[in-house]
Design a protein around this motif. Sequence first.
Motif, PDB file in Angstrom:
ATOM      1  N   THR A 313      33.744  36.337  47.885  1.00 50.22           N
ATOM      2  CA  THR A 313      34.722  35.331  48.315  1.00 50.22           C
ATOM      3  C   THR A 313      34.412  34.870  49.738  1.00 50.22           C
ATOM      4  O   THR A 313      34.527  33.689  50.062  1.00 50.22           O
ATOM      5  CB  THR A 313      36.156  35.876  48.197  1.00 50.22           C
ATOM      6  OG1 THR A 313      36.305  36.428  46.885  1.00 50.22           O
ATOM      7  CG2 THR A 313      37.192  34.790  48.390  1.00 50.22           C
ATOM      8  N   GLU A 390      41.919  39.552  41.201  1.00 54.19           N
ATOM      9  CA  GLU A 390      42.551  40.384  40.174  1.00 54.19           C
ATOM     10  C   GLU A 390      43.677  39.554  39.572  1.00 54.19           C
ATOM     11  O   GLU A 390      44.099  38.557  40.170  1.00 54.19           O
ATOM     12  CB  GLU A 390      43.110  41.667  40.793  1.00 54.19           C
ATOM     13  CG  GLU A 390      43.922  41.354  42.013  1.00 54.19           C
ATOM     14  CD  GLU A 390      44.504  42.541  42.741  1.00 54.19           C
ATOM     15  OE1 GLU A 390      44.932  43.486  42.080  1.00 54.19           O
ATOM     16  OE2 GLU A 390      44.577  42.474  43.968  1.00 54.19           O
ATOM     17  N   ASP A 507      35.540  40.682  31.114  1.00 49.19           N
ATOM     18  CA  ASP A 507      36.996  40.580  31.243  1.00 49.19           C
ATOM     19  C   ASP A 507      37.654  40.307  29.890  1.00 49.19           C
ATOM     20  O   ASP A 507      37.104  39.573  29.070  1.00 49.19           O
ATOM     21  CB  ASP A 507      37.380  39.414  32.173  1.00 49.19           C
ATOM     22  CG  ASP A 507      37.291  39.793  33.633  1.00 49.19           C
ATOM     23  OD1 ASP A 507      36.280  40.417  34.001  1.00 49.19           O
ATOM     24  OD2 ASP A 507      38.215  39.473  34.393  1.00 49.19           O
ATOM     25  N   ASN A 528      39.295  47.660  39.275  1.00 50.88           N
ATOM     26  CA  ASN A 528      39.594  46.645  40.270  1.00 50.88           C
ATOM     27  C   ASN A 528      40.685  47.203  41.191  1.00 50.88           C
ATOM     28  O   ASN A 528      41.850  47.257  40.827  1.00 50.88           O
ATOM     29  CB  ASN A 528      40.071  45.372  39.552  1.00 50.88           C
ATOM     30  CG  ASN A 528      40.080  44.189  40.481  1.00 50.88           C
ATOM     31  OD1 ASN A 528      40.340  44.330  41.670  1.00 50.88           O
ATOM     32  ND2 ASN A 528      39.794  43.014  39.939  1.00 50.88           N
TER      33      ASN A 528
HETATM   34  O1  PRX Z   1      38.059  41.173  36.528  1.00 54.75           O
HETATM   35  C1  PRX Z   1      37.892  39.951  37.174  1.00 54.75           C
HETATM   36  C2  PRX Z   1      38.540  40.022  38.543  1.00 54.75           C
HETATM   37  O2  PRX Z   1      37.521  40.380  39.450  1.00 54.75           O
HETATM   38  C3  PRX Z   1      36.276  40.518  38.765  1.00 54.75           C
HETATM   39  C4  PRX Z   1      35.170  40.027  39.638  1.00 54.75           C
HETATM   40  O3  PRX Z   1      35.084  40.837  40.761  1.00 54.75           O
HETATM   41  P1  PRX Z   1      34.129  40.434  41.944  1.00 54.75           P
HETATM   42  O4  PRX Z   1      32.771  40.185  41.415  1.00 54.75           O
HETATM   43  O5  PRX Z   1      34.270  41.492  42.976  1.00 54.75           O
HETATM   44  O6  PRX Z   1      34.685  39.078  42.473  1.00 54.75           O
HETATM   45  C5  PRX Z   1      35.994  39.008  42.971  1.00 54.75           C
HETATM   46  C6  PRX Z   1      36.209  37.675  43.647  1.00 54.75           C
HETATM   47  C7  PRX Z   1      35.806  36.490  42.883  1.00 54.75           C
HETATM   48  C8  PRX Z   1      36.440  39.694  37.505  1.00 54.75           C
HETATM   49  O7  PRX Z   1      35.542  40.109  36.497  1.00 54.75           O
HETATM   50  N1  PRX Z   1      39.134  38.735  38.940  1.00 54.75           N
HETATM   51  C9  PRX Z   1      38.683  37.890  39.886  1.00 54.75           C
HETATM   52  N2  PRX Z   1      39.536  36.855  40.033  1.00 54.75           N
HETATM   53  C10 PRX Z   1      40.536  37.034  39.150  1.00 54.75           C
HETATM   54  C11 PRX Z   1      40.280  38.221  38.447  1.00 54.75           C
HETATM   55  N3  PRX Z   1      41.093  38.654  37.464  1.00 54.75           N
HETATM   56  C12 PRX Z   1      42.164  37.911  37.186  1.00 54.75           C
HETATM   57  N4  PRX Z   1      42.489  36.775  37.809  1.00 54.75           N
HETATM   58  C13 PRX Z   1      41.723  36.298  38.800  1.00 54.75           C
HETATM   59  N5  PRX Z   1      42.062  35.186  39.441  1.00 54.75           N
END
Ligand code: PRX
Length: 654
Positions: A313, A390, A507, A528
């Motif tokens: 992010t 999340e 997911d 998470n």
């Molecule tokens: O499970 C989903 C969750 O975060 C995961 C990705 O993690 P990462 O690669 O660390 O990136 C996080 C920032 C983009 C996904 O597979 N996730 C991310 N955004 C959401 C989410 N779960 C639900 N709603 C979201 N908006």
Amino acid sequence: MSTSSIDSLLHENRRFAPSPEFAAAAVAQPALYDDARADRHAFWADRARELHWHTPFTQTLDWSNAPFARWFADGTLNVAYNCLDRHVLAGNGDRVAFHWEGEPGDTRTLTYAELTREVKRAANMLAGLGIGQGDRVAIYLPVIPEAVIAMLAIARLGAIHSVIFGGFSAESIRARVEDADAKLVITADGGWRKGRVFPLKGAVDAGLAAAESSVEHVLVVRRGENEVEWTAGRDLWWHEQLEGVSDDHEAEAFEAENPLFILYTSGTTGKPKGILHTSGGYLTQVAFTHKNVFDLKPETDVYWCTADVGWITGHSYVVYGPLANGATQVLYEGTPDTPHPGRWWELIAKYGVTQFYTAPTAIRSCMKLGREIPQSFDLSSLRVLGSVGEPINPEAWVWYRDIIGGGTTPIVDTWWQTETGGIMISALPGITTTKPGSAQVPIPGISVDVLDDDGVHVGKEASGLLVITEPWPSMLRGIWGDPDRFVDTYWSKFAGAPKGPLYFAGDGAHLDGDGDVQLLGRVDDVMNVSGHRLSTMEIESALVSHPIVAEAAVVGASDDTTGQAVVAFVILRAKKAATVTATEASVMLRAHVAEQIGAIARPREIFVVAELPKTRSGKIMRRLLQDIAEGREIGDTTTLTDVNVVQSIRTDLG
Ligand code: PRX
């Protein structure tokens, strides 16, 4: 995910339509969806042409070697030039790029002209240290301007950065530096967190001492003003190296597919994956989504994303997207509650923040402290609120809108991943009628589906696995050094799909009655915790690396604040642990995990047990452990080798 948890996610039925005023003035207009539907490739090519290309591309997507994609491959550009020089040349050099705020209250403002000069000097300095196209540079810094300057200077040279979150351990640094074969590490003498200076250089020293590495130099930014060990010949002060260095640096053009960065993230096995992103497609999608999802009006807005630059992010929505769009941002070094619990809200009022982007965990923590704290600050400048990392529960969504957003501000719940590089599923403010707790619709140009295990579309009001059905510009290009793992992890589950390989995100998702997507959390062994990805296997490996542990099982148990929390069950080695009580073991092992991976991975609880529940084939029954960790009635145990095990775990706990 169980039916009861879907019900709890769905119990808020209100809908929030955009106001006519917002819709009329919005950056994103409904024609975007029509254009993307009419011709997806032409749509992305148009978005890409909003960047500056040294050589224009003639080819949009080459998918002939799927799943290895090439976007805009015959075009050349410089990512840093797009984020800096371009704005200065357009007459916006005096616009503020960053209002940086250190945790102790020190501040620094950098305009686009100043940031461009700083990056040019840093690029000259790095080139003088032998850094050039394709070299890997690890960054282990707090959220200070030098972190952004370093990333952009590396990008400007066509080199590849690998940012390591400042909370990771020496051992994590070792693994990442070794895997990427980094030539240089950039760190600091410390950073501020919760009113104290935390050391960074010491972790780099320890990591490098254990690494088989080709690191030639460690560049050290002065921030913490604390004592650091010094390795003569290897260690160099950042400010000393910059002395007398010219701020004249012409950006060279690189191919669109030139690697931009590697970012390590947890997978289902013990070893983190080095997610590789490249230049042209990545910048296209992060710039487009940043502008449209946050309704960015760069002349007047002040945007703030609270993510650390050590996470994706921070890469996409602090550094590359906002800077490509010429945004003015707030960058804050510290934690939300230091020195007082209203620090974030104070900063929003101080800088007149218009867009605010954070994680549900943070929102839930603020909810717990009470609405009086944010309500004592003037938050009326806010226009758009974002959520990421999340699933956001409807209660937190509504609180965010009402208390932080004054009951009118649109919320964008953005689903994406380290691997996707940019936002994939999100409402667009001014267009989408939002539903609390739901990310809802893929952004224009992105196609997703929800399938059952056999690859069949689940239909409305049903749940299954989220897939991305078409390649997208900011998609990962691979896992550093491991093409087979890339194919296996993401592209093999639905390999036989008639229209070509589908990307399996890991997911679970639910399609509601309108066909909107609601995310349900991970379906694999990834947890998470506070929006940070952790692997159960990685923590189990850390636990069993301790001499007193014979066996370990880790689960993500639901937690009111952090979403999930790490809960571990361990069996101790009878002889080695003979003199240790269960409480002592638990304290020791929590510290050990923090040391091996980082404080974010430290288990909330560790239970010392005599046995672990296993299936007849010897697989640990994590579901069952999760039930226990969450205090639920345990489910079906017919496949347990010894049903008494569960009883004995319960007794151990109690
Ligand atoms: O499970 C989903 C969750 O975060 C995961 C990705 O993690 P990462 O690669 O660390 O990136 C996080 C920032 C983009 C996904 O597979 N996730 C991310 N955004 C959401 C989410 N779960 C639900 N709603 C979201 N908006």
